[in-house]
Design a protein around this motif. Structure first.
Motif, PDB file in Angstrom:
ATOM      1  N   ALA A 150     -34.244 -11.610   7.550  1.00 33.61           N
ATOM      2  CA  ALA A 150     -33.674 -12.100   6.290  1.00 33.61           C
ATOM      3  C   ALA A 150     -33.970 -13.578   6.081  1.00 33.61           C
ATOM      4  O   ALA A 150     -34.163 -14.028   4.947  1.00 33.61           O
ATOM      5  CB  ALA A 150     -32.164 -11.864   6.285  1.00 33.61           C
ATOM      6  N   GLN A 151     -34.016 -14.347   7.166  1.00 35.54           N
ATOM      7  CA  GLN A 151     -34.236 -15.791   7.058  1.00 35.54           C
ATOM      8  C   GLN A 151     -35.698 -16.140   6.791  1.00 35.54           C
ATOM      9  O   GLN A 151     -35.996 -17.071   6.037  1.00 35.54           O
ATOM     10  CB  GLN A 151     -33.781 -16.472   8.352  1.00 35.54           C
ATOM     11  N   TYR A 152     -36.618 -15.410   7.416  1.00 34.39           N
ATOM     12  CA  TYR A 152     -38.030 -15.801   7.341  1.00 34.39           C
ATOM     13  C   TYR A 152     -38.580 -15.844   5.907  1.00 34.39           C
ATOM     14  O   TYR A 152     -39.250 -16.807   5.533  1.00 34.39           O
ATOM     15  CB  TYR A 152     -38.867 -14.873   8.219  1.00 34.39           C
ATOM     16  N   PRO A 153     -38.314 -14.832   5.059  1.00 37.03           N
ATOM     17  CA  PRO A 153     -38.816 -14.924   3.684  1.00 37.03           C
ATOM     18  C   PRO A 153     -38.250 -16.122   2.922  1.00 37.03           C
ATOM     19  O   PRO A 153     -38.945 -16.717   2.086  1.00 37.03           O
ATOM     20  CB  PRO A 153     -38.375 -13.599   3.054  1.00 37.03           C
ATOM     21  N   CYS A 154     -36.995 -16.492   3.197  1.00 36.25           N
ATOM     22  CA  CYS A 154     -36.418 -17.672   2.540  1.00 36.25           C
ATOM     23  C   CYS A 154     -37.197 -18.923   2.921  1.00 36.25           C
ATOM     24  O   CYS A 154     -37.495 -19.773   2.063  1.00 36.25           O
ATOM     25  CB  CYS A 154     -34.950 -17.833   2.939  1.00 36.25           C
ATOM     26  N   PHE A 155     -37.517 -19.033   4.203  1.00 34.55           N
ATOM     27  CA  PHE A 155     -38.311 -20.176   4.654  1.00 34.55           C
ATOM     28  C   PHE A 155     -39.693 -20.157   4.013  1.00 34.55           C
ATOM     29  O   PHE A 155     -40.177 -21.167   3.483  1.00 34.55           O
ATOM     30  CB  PHE A 155     -38.419 -20.136   6.173  1.00 34.55           C
TER      31      PHE A 155
END
Length: 422
Positions: free
Chosen positions: A270-275
């Protein structure tokens, strides 16, 4: 007199041709570096990394750690720990019976961390002693050394030390009101606690599990304290409450995204696409790079980020190769690595390889560590949808083609005019 002038003209003509040949060859080499595979994924043998490690060992033997320490506070520590971790990653790709060199070099690096020079920048009064930065990275490398050994052949003293250090970190997290422990007195960076938590997850994969509850509480606290502007872990946190004190930044996110996979794959996914959506850019349309601050926001450079041309952090760009690789984002990892092969000015021999002419060994250490990236605890997650166009190289290749042809243009024009006049 006329003979002298003729000789001078011939010399100038050959000099121009020599310059043109050199420029064209440089453009051709640049094009090859832009196209040739520069990464091999989590399972493959990363091109050139063992030669990089040979250069790094010679640099360390020549006092490179002390030189790096004069450049930034954790220079000595980072140069040694990344050298050791790169050897661990390299050894993991080899059969169990062929890891002796990797194990020897990783132990050598660990011994230098566990020394007065390795601990010098850190305070023994922190909890745990010397702070979460020192204890987290050291514990991760110590677990890596154990991972290279068959379970039945692991050194009892190394096992005991790993268990003790993991217990000290676990107790500190359990007793803390915030998920972010201090790295220096009164200073807390979430990236440091992320590395430390990953080392506890590594402990539970190598020894009888004991930190599952600690990890669950840590993740709950992290989710409650995300940076409101990006939805990511903040760059800096309040040491007493863990509240975000600074917007998420590329230099720390590139490391966080690499370690989250081994802590909680679902949270990491979930975090990686935001980054990636907020920090991966293509300055001037010339290929991918990583911003230090979120797209649309600017801020000051510092010793971690280095200079920020067009808002891009070179250090974050290098480390994101590893983050992309552990997430299965091979298109981004390969594009960033090829960019580095073109712009990093690598110099290679049959025995060594160095970037930027070897002037900054810690940069080589980060690059070697990034190219060897692979999850240690969990499997590589399913590859995210690619966001890098397969045509991203075209503008750079076009630029190199123009650069290679430009020195020949005056001669071609003169030849064309002579033919017209004839």
């Amino acid at each position: 007199m006329s003979g002298t002038r003729s000789t001078v003209r011939r010399s100038l003509r050959w000099s121009r041709r020599l310059v043109a040949v050199v420029v064209s060859l440089c453009a051709l080499v640049g094009a090859i570096r832009l196209i040739a595979p520069a990464t091999a994924g989590p399972a493959g043998e990363p091109p050139g990394v063992e030669r990089q490690l040979a250069f790094l060992r010679s640099a360390l033997d020549g006092g490179g750690g002390d030189e790096a320490q004069r450049m930034f506070p954790e220079g000595y520590f980072f140069l040694h720990v990344l050298y050791g971790l790169s050897w661990v990653e390299t050894g993991m790709r080899e059969p169990a019976g062929e890891r002796s060199e990797a194990l020897r070099e990783a132990r050598w690096a660990l011994e230098r961390l566990d020394s007065p020079s390795g601990r010098a920048p850190f305070s023994a009064d922190l909890v745990p002693s010397y702070g979460v930065f020192y204890r987290g990275w050291s514990n991760w490398l110590r677990g890596g050394v154990l991972s290279l050994q068959p379970a039945a052949q692991r050194d009892p003293a190394e096992l005991r030390r790993f268990a003790e250090d993991s217990a000290a970190l676990g107790a500190a997290f359990d007793a803390s009101a915030t998920p972010y422990l201090a790295a220096y007195p009164g200073q807390a960076w979430p990236v440091d606690s992320t590395v430390a938590m990953a080392s506890l997850r590594l402990h539970d994969s190598l020894l009888p599990p004991r930190f599952a509850g600690t990890a669950e509480r840590w993740l709950k606290g992290v989710r409650e304290r995300l940076d409101p502007r990006t939805g990511l872990l903040p760059h800096r946190a309040d040491p007493d409450t863990g509240a975000p004190a600074e917007v998420a930044r590329g230099t720390s996110q590139s490391i966080i995204q690499r370690f989250l996979v081994d802590i909680d794959p679902e949270f990491a996914e979930a975090q990686y696409p935001c980054f990636r959506d907020r920090y991966i850019v293509s300055p001037l349309g010339l290929g991918p790079a990583v911003r230090e601050y979120p797209d649309g926001e600017d801020g000051p450079a510092d010793v971690d980020s280095g200079p920020l041309p067009l808002g891009v952090s070179l250090s974050a760009t290098v480390v994101t190769i590893g983050a992309a690789q552990v997430h299965g984002d091979t298109a981004l990892a390969g594009a960033l690595a090829n960019h580095g092969e073109l712009l990093g000015l690598p110099v290679g021999t049959p025995w060594t390889k160095r970037y930027a002419f070897g002037l900054l060994p810690v940069g080589d250490a980060f690059l070697a560590w990034s190219k060897t990236a692979r999850p240690w605890v969990e499997r590589t997650p399913p590859a995210p949808p690619a966001t890098i166009s397969p045509w991203w190289r075209v503008p750079l290749l076009s630029l190199l083609a123009v650069l290679g042809a430009l020195p020949w243009l005056p001669a071609l024009v003169r030849r064309y005019r002579r033919r017209r006049s004839a």
